[in-house]
Design a protein around this motif. Structure first.
Motif, PDB file in Angstrom:
ATOM      1  N   VAL A 132       0.906  -1.148   0.037  1.00 15.92           N
ATOM      2  CA  VAL A 132      -0.220   0.023   0.171  1.00 15.92           C
ATOM      3  C   VAL A 132       0.830   1.212  -0.187  1.00 15.92           C
ATOM      4  N   ASN A 133       0.714   2.026  -1.105  1.00 12.81           N
ATOM      5  CA  ASN A 133       1.649   3.372  -1.112  1.00 12.81           C
ATOM      6  C   ASN A 133       0.536   4.615  -0.435  1.00 12.81           C
ATOM      7  N   VAL A 134       1.075   4.972   0.511  1.00 12.95           N
ATOM      8  CA  VAL A 134       0.076   6.392   0.948  1.00 12.95           C
ATOM      9  C   VAL A 134       0.269   7.418   0.472  1.00 12.95           C
ATOM     10  N   SER A 135      -0.585   7.631  -0.524  1.00 15.63           N
ATOM     11  CA  SER A 135      -0.310   8.972  -1.400  1.00 15.63           C
ATOM     12  C   SER A 135      -1.229  10.189  -0.885  1.00 15.63           C
ATOM     13  N   SER A 136      -1.741  11.046  -1.588  1.00 20.46           N
ATOM     14  CA  SER A 136      -2.652  12.197  -1.267  1.00 20.46           C
ATOM     15  C   SER A 136      -3.289  12.672  -2.211  1.00 20.46           C
ATOM     16  N   ILE A 137      -4.472  13.204  -1.654  1.00 25.48           N
ATOM     17  CA  ILE A 137      -5.352  13.992  -2.589  1.00 25.48           C
ATOM     18  C   ILE A 137      -4.791  15.036  -3.430  1.00 25.48           C
ATOM     19  N   SER A 138      -3.588  15.395  -3.065  1.00 25.55           N
ATOM     20  CA  SER A 138      -2.838  16.385  -3.692  1.00 25.55           C
ATOM     21  C   SER A 138      -2.023  15.837  -5.001  1.00 25.55           C
ATOM     22  N   SER A 139      -2.066  14.521  -4.988  1.00 24.13           N
ATOM     23  CA  SER A 139      -1.649  14.023  -6.429  1.00 24.13           C
ATOM     24  C   SER A 139      -2.644  14.353  -7.345  1.00 24.13           C
ATOM     25  N   ARG A 140      -3.883  14.419  -7.191  1.00 25.40           N
ATOM     26  CA  ARG A 140      -4.745  14.901  -8.418  1.00 25.40           C
ATOM     27  C   ARG A 140      -5.259  16.305  -8.282  1.00 25.40           C
ATOM     28  N   THR A 141      -5.160  16.948  -7.207  1.00 24.94           N
ATOM     29  CA  THR A 141      -5.497  18.303  -6.926  1.00 24.94           C
ATOM     30  C   THR A 141      -4.574  19.165  -6.412  1.00 24.94           C
ATOM     31  N   ALA A 142      -4.319  20.141  -7.409  1.00 24.96           N
ATOM     32  CA  ALA A 142      -3.399  21.122  -7.276  1.00 24.96           C
ATOM     33  C   ALA A 142      -3.499  22.146  -6.104  1.00 24.96           C
ATOM     34  N   PHE A 143      -2.622  22.329  -5.208  1.00 20.72           N
ATOM     35  CA  PHE A 143      -2.511  22.950  -3.986  1.00 20.72           C
ATOM     36  C   PHE A 143      -1.609  24.112  -4.059  1.00 20.72           C
ATOM     37  N   ARG A 144      -1.741  25.456  -3.690  1.00 23.22           N
ATOM     38  CA  ARG A 144      -0.698  26.366  -3.735  1.00 23.22           C
ATOM     39  C   ARG A 144       0.439  26.067  -2.889  1.00 23.22           C
ATOM     40  N   ASN A 145       1.789  26.616  -3.516  1.00 30.02           N
ATOM     41  CA  ASN A 145       2.987  26.482  -2.309  1.00 30.02           C
ATOM     42  C   ASN A 145       3.190  25.200  -1.799  1.00 30.02           C
ATOM     43  N   VAL A 146       2.671  24.254  -2.340  1.00 33.32           N
ATOM     44  CA  VAL A 146       3.338  22.690  -2.213  1.00 33.32           C
ATOM     45  C   VAL A 146       3.584  22.037  -3.589  1.00 33.32           C
ATOM     46  N   GLY A 147       3.936  22.725  -4.420  1.00 36.01           N
ATOM     47  CA  GLY A 147       4.172  21.981  -5.903  1.00 36.01           C
ATOM     48  C   GLY A 147       5.083  20.693  -5.661  1.00 36.01           C
ATOM     49  N   SER A 148       6.280  20.700  -4.928  1.00 38.17           N
ATOM     50  CA  SER A 148       7.094  19.571  -5.080  1.00 38.17           C
ATOM     51  C   SER A 148       6.516  18.581  -4.394  1.00 38.17           C
ATOM     52  N   TYR A 149       5.432  18.593  -3.275  1.00 39.13           N
ATOM     53  CA  TYR A 149       4.719  17.507  -2.700  1.00 39.13           C
ATOM     54  C   TYR A 149       3.858  16.866  -3.460  1.00 39.13           C
ATOM     55  N   CYS A 150       3.009  18.010  -4.261  1.00 40.10           N
ATOM     56  CA  CYS A 150       1.986  17.372  -5.317  1.00 40.10           C
ATOM     57  C   CYS A 150       2.511  16.607  -6.479  1.00 40.10           C
ATOM     58  N   CYS A 151       3.687  16.953  -6.952  1.00 39.60           N
ATOM     59  CA  CYS A 151       4.383  16.036  -7.938  1.00 39.60           C
ATOM     60  C   CYS A 151       4.941  14.942  -7.681  1.00 39.60           C
ATOM     61  N   SER A 152       5.533  14.732  -6.204  1.00 41.80           N
ATOM     62  CA  SER A 152       5.745  13.506  -5.921  1.00 41.80           C
ATOM     63  C   SER A 152       4.927  12.493  -5.621  1.00 41.80           C
ATOM     64  N   LYS A 153       3.607  13.077  -5.268  1.00 46.03           N
ATOM     65  CA  LYS A 153       2.485  12.256  -4.856  1.00 46.03           C
ATOM     66  C   LYS A 153       2.075  11.777  -6.482  1.00 46.03           C
TER      67      LYS A 153
END
Length: 228
Positions: A132-153
């Motif tokens: 099981v890989n614990v991803s994040s909703i941010s892998s599919r929805t863009a959030f401001r100021n956490v671009g590196s996190y969104c891309c990694s997920k």
């Protein structure tokens, strides 16, 4: 649903606090033999006091070689939860190479590294398993100021699909879960403090159950039931 894991051995990364710590406790409660991995010895010591039967591994997953050395003799693993992750806040224009490398090293490369080690062992034993890989909703929805996190997920999600395709024939199931904001974890607490007025209500309106997870709810139990 009463799911039990007697006879199964589970490895959980990022187990020192937050979601990972909750997952270890839940898996142990369900009968699994747990290996908890964190980069912080103090967190592992306190977790072992709470769950005496667990095995602990202390290593910084950002170090590819040290991780391989630490897990070289880990033994048979039936269940793997890639939970470790970091978040560095910065706008797209201000993100440095160093910060981008730090996030990708833990949130993506470490998942690749640990999964490769464990999956090879699963294939060799021929007994299958579950990852099981614990991803994040941010892998599919863009959030401001956490671009590196969104891309990694997002990269983790793509890797999950590749792993599921390649490892499925070996009776290894691979899934990802995508939490929203979990206010009780150390990583997201600062985000809640800095949210503007009305933001929490907006976040809640997008969650079907209209509530935030306060702690690990054991949602990985279904995903971790090995393929028969």
């Amino acid at each position: 649903m009463n799911i039990r894991f007697e006879g199964k051995r589970a490895l959980v990364t990022g187990a020192g606090r937050g979601i990972g710590r909750g997952i270890v406790k839940k898996l142990a409660e369900c009968g699994a033999e747990c290996v908890a991995l964190s980069k912080t010895q103090e967190n592992m010591d306190s977790l072992k006091n709470e769950v005496p039967g667990i095995q602990t591994v202390v290593v910084d997953l950002a170090d590819w070689t040290a991780t391989r050395d630490a897990l070289e003799n880990i033994g048979k693993i039936d269940l793997l939860v890639n939970n470790a992750g970091i978040l560095i806040k910065s706008s797209f224009l201000e993100t440095t190479k160093e910060d981008l490398d730090k996030v990708l090293d833990v949130n993506f490369k470490a998942v690749f590294n640990v999964s490769q080690i464990v999956a090879r062992s699963m294939v060799e034993t021929g007994n299958g398993g579950a990852i099981v890989n614990v991803s994040s909703i941010s892998s599919r929805t863009a959030f401001r100021n956490v671009g590196s996190y969104c891309c990694s997920k997002g990269a983790m999600d793509s890797l999950t699909q590749v792993m599921a395709t390649e490892l499925g024939p070996h009776k290894i199931r691979v899934n990802s879960v995508h939490p929203y904001l979990v206010p009780s974890t150390e990583m997201t607490k600062p985000m809640f403090v800095s949210l503007p007025l009305g933001a929490l209500e907006y976040c809640l309106s997008r969650i079907p159950l209209n509530k935030f997870l306060g702690k690990c709810g054991g949602c990985c139990q279904r995903c971790l039931v090995p393929i028969k």
